[in-house]
Design an enzyme around this catalytic site. Structure first.
Site, mmCIF file in Angstrom:
data_model
loop_
_atom_site.group_PDB
_atom_site.id
_atom_site.type_symbol
_atom_site.label_atom_id
_atom_site.label_comp_id
_atom_site.label_asym_id
_atom_site.label_seq_id
_atom_site.Cartn_x
_atom_site.Cartn_y
_atom_site.Cartn_z
ATOM 1 N N ARG A 77 1.130 -0.772 -0.230
ATOM 2 C CA ARG A 77 -0.406 -0.355 -0.112
ATOM 3 C C ARG A 77 0.385 1.548 0.303
ATOM 4 O O ARG A 77 -0.022 2.414 -0.442
ATOM 5 C CB ARG A 77 -0.920 -0.428 1.159
ATOM 6 N N CYS A 108 -2.349 -6.250 3.729
ATOM 7 C CA CYS A 108 -3.064 -7.535 4.570
ATOM 8 C C CYS A 108 -4.671 -7.196 4.317
ATOM 9 O O CYS A 108 -4.785 -6.557 4.072
ATOM 10 C CB CYS A 108 -2.285 -7.033 5.383
#
Length: 443
Positions: free
Chosen positions: A103, A127
């Site tokens: 990210r 995740c």
């Protein structure tokens, strides 16, 4: 990125042996990658020390290189040298090859807007532990003057035709990522930026320290307000990362769950005080030394505890998963109220299959105001113990849950097959070698 060998992605564990010995924890995963991105802000050389050899560092290094930045990684020394003198817009197809790996790319937006006037952000991964929307990030950039094109078929195209300008920004929740986004975008914006409702985690404060070394003007108030006065230019930095408090606590929980004794060299007490209080309440012992902290199970029964995760200085959400494994061995009823991520308890299903007694609830089993109240999320857990754990085949669901499953396999009687362990490499440096050093029976 090198493809993972499926056979190498499975760890055979024979549990039931206490983990004993000494391991070393280096820089914080949640800081190091952000400090590497910050180097993009200055046309020059930055040097970051105490860097762990983890997958996230590889991902950021590759992303920086795609943008024309020179990155030299010395894993044994833990030093990364970044020369951002030359920055260029990466090929869309090349950036997209890293989609889903991290990210981090969204944090490239501010630095690239300042250096090039535009940025391309691919689809984001990470995740699967709950909603991690980038709306806060994009809204922050818009308020600073960026134009966001979310219709781009391969990702998000962001431009700043008139440059970025200071603004008043309020976060409805103290998001770490959105706070980092604001810092990285506002330090070179024209005028003053006031960010209220900011996150103030130790990793955020270390990023502020890096930016201040680069020449930024940033002040942090006690009411979670960060004020940034934009400057015209920044310079490279030299900085040593703070240690990883999540990894340190994970090894501490492993010592507790396996009746072990682990010295975590590099663990830093001030960043772990909330965890240490809970560790002591559950019955663990620790000894703070100049170069780290020793954690051990003193024998006898562990005690049940009730915890609620929260933003700093509360009990960190990334601490709870490994500790839940130890809670299955406490005598009585323990309660965990998760207030940060709504889907973080998915990792408990394999623990139940191993013999743990864990019940999940949609209700808030705690006193903290919770965003998930009266919503359809199982975000509270009741753990009854002690229950013996038996080895099983386990699939790693996410980074912290995966390490928790590894702890459970080490605490269980008999063999376990832990699949997908490469995901743990995202945040735990050399964890296989560390397990061997602690006497674990792994293959």
């Amino acid at each position: 990125m090198t493809a993972v060998n499926p056979k190498a992605d499975v760890l055979h564990v024979v549990g039931g042996k206490p983990l004993t010995g000494s391991i070393h924890v280096r820089g914080a995963k949640n800081f190091v990658s952000k400090a590497m991105v910050a180097a993009l802000l200055a046309p020059g050389v930055s040097i970051l020390k105490n860097v762990p050899e983890i997958r996230d560092v590889q991902v950021v290094s590759d992303l920086l290189r795609l943008h024309g930045v020179s990155v030299d990684v010395e894993p044994e020394e833990g030093v990364v040298t970044i020369d951002a003198t030359h920055v260029e817009l990466a090929d869309v197809a090349d950036v997209d090859t890293l989609s889903g790996s991290s990210r981090i790319p969204i944090l490239f937006s501010g630095p690239l807007l300042h250096r090039l006037g535009e940025a391309f952000i691919p689809a984001l991964g990470g995740c699967k532990i709950g909603s991690r929307p980038i709306d806060f990030h994009l809204e922050t950039l818009r308020k600073l003057g960026a134009k966001v094109d979310k219709e781009h078929e391969a990702g998000i195209h962001i431009t700043a035709p008139d440059g970025l300008h200071g603004a008043k920004i309020h976060l409805p929740y103290p998001s770490v990522g959105a706070t980092e986004q604001t810092l990285l975008a506002a330090v070179l914006a024209e005028g003053k930026t006031e960010l209220s409702g900011a996150a103030t985690e130790p990793e955020i404060m270390d990023l502020v320290a890096v930016l201040q070394k680069m020449g930024a003007q940033i002040s942090v108030d006690v009411d979670r307000t960060i004020r940034i006065e934009g400057v015209k230019s920044l310079q490279g930095y030299r900085h040593t990362s703070l240690p990883d408090r999540i990894e340190a606590a994970s090894w501490a929980s492993a010592a507790l769950a396996t009746h072990g004794d682990i010295f975590v060299r590099g663990a830093h007490q001030p960043d772990m005080m909330t965890y240490l209080n809970v560790f002591r309440k559950i019955g663990g012992e620790f000894d703070v030394r100049d170069d780290g902290i020793r954690f051990w199970h003193p024998g006898g029964d562990l005690k049940p505890v009730a915890i609620e995760t929260d933003v700093h200085p509360g009990f960190m959400t990334d601490w709870q998963q490994p500790l839940v494994v130890a809670m299955t061995q406490a005598k009585g009823l323990s309660i965990v109220h998760e207030t940060v991520y709504e889907n973080r308890f998915g990792f408990t299903k394999p623990l139940v299959q191993m013999g743990a007694t864990i019940q999940l609830y949609r209700e808030c089993l705690g006193s903290l105001p919770c965003r998930f109240q009266q919503r359809n999320f199982e975000h509270s857990a009741v753990i009854f113990g002690p229950t013996p754990l038996t080895g099983q085949d386990i699939d790693v669901p996410d980074l912290r849950g995966g390490f928790s499953h590894l702890i459970a396999a080490l605490a269980a009687s008999g063999p376990s097959e832990v699949h997908g362990i490469s995901l743990i490499d995202r945040g735990y440096e050399d964890f296989r070698d560390k397990l061997v050093a602690l006497g674990a029976d792994i293959d």
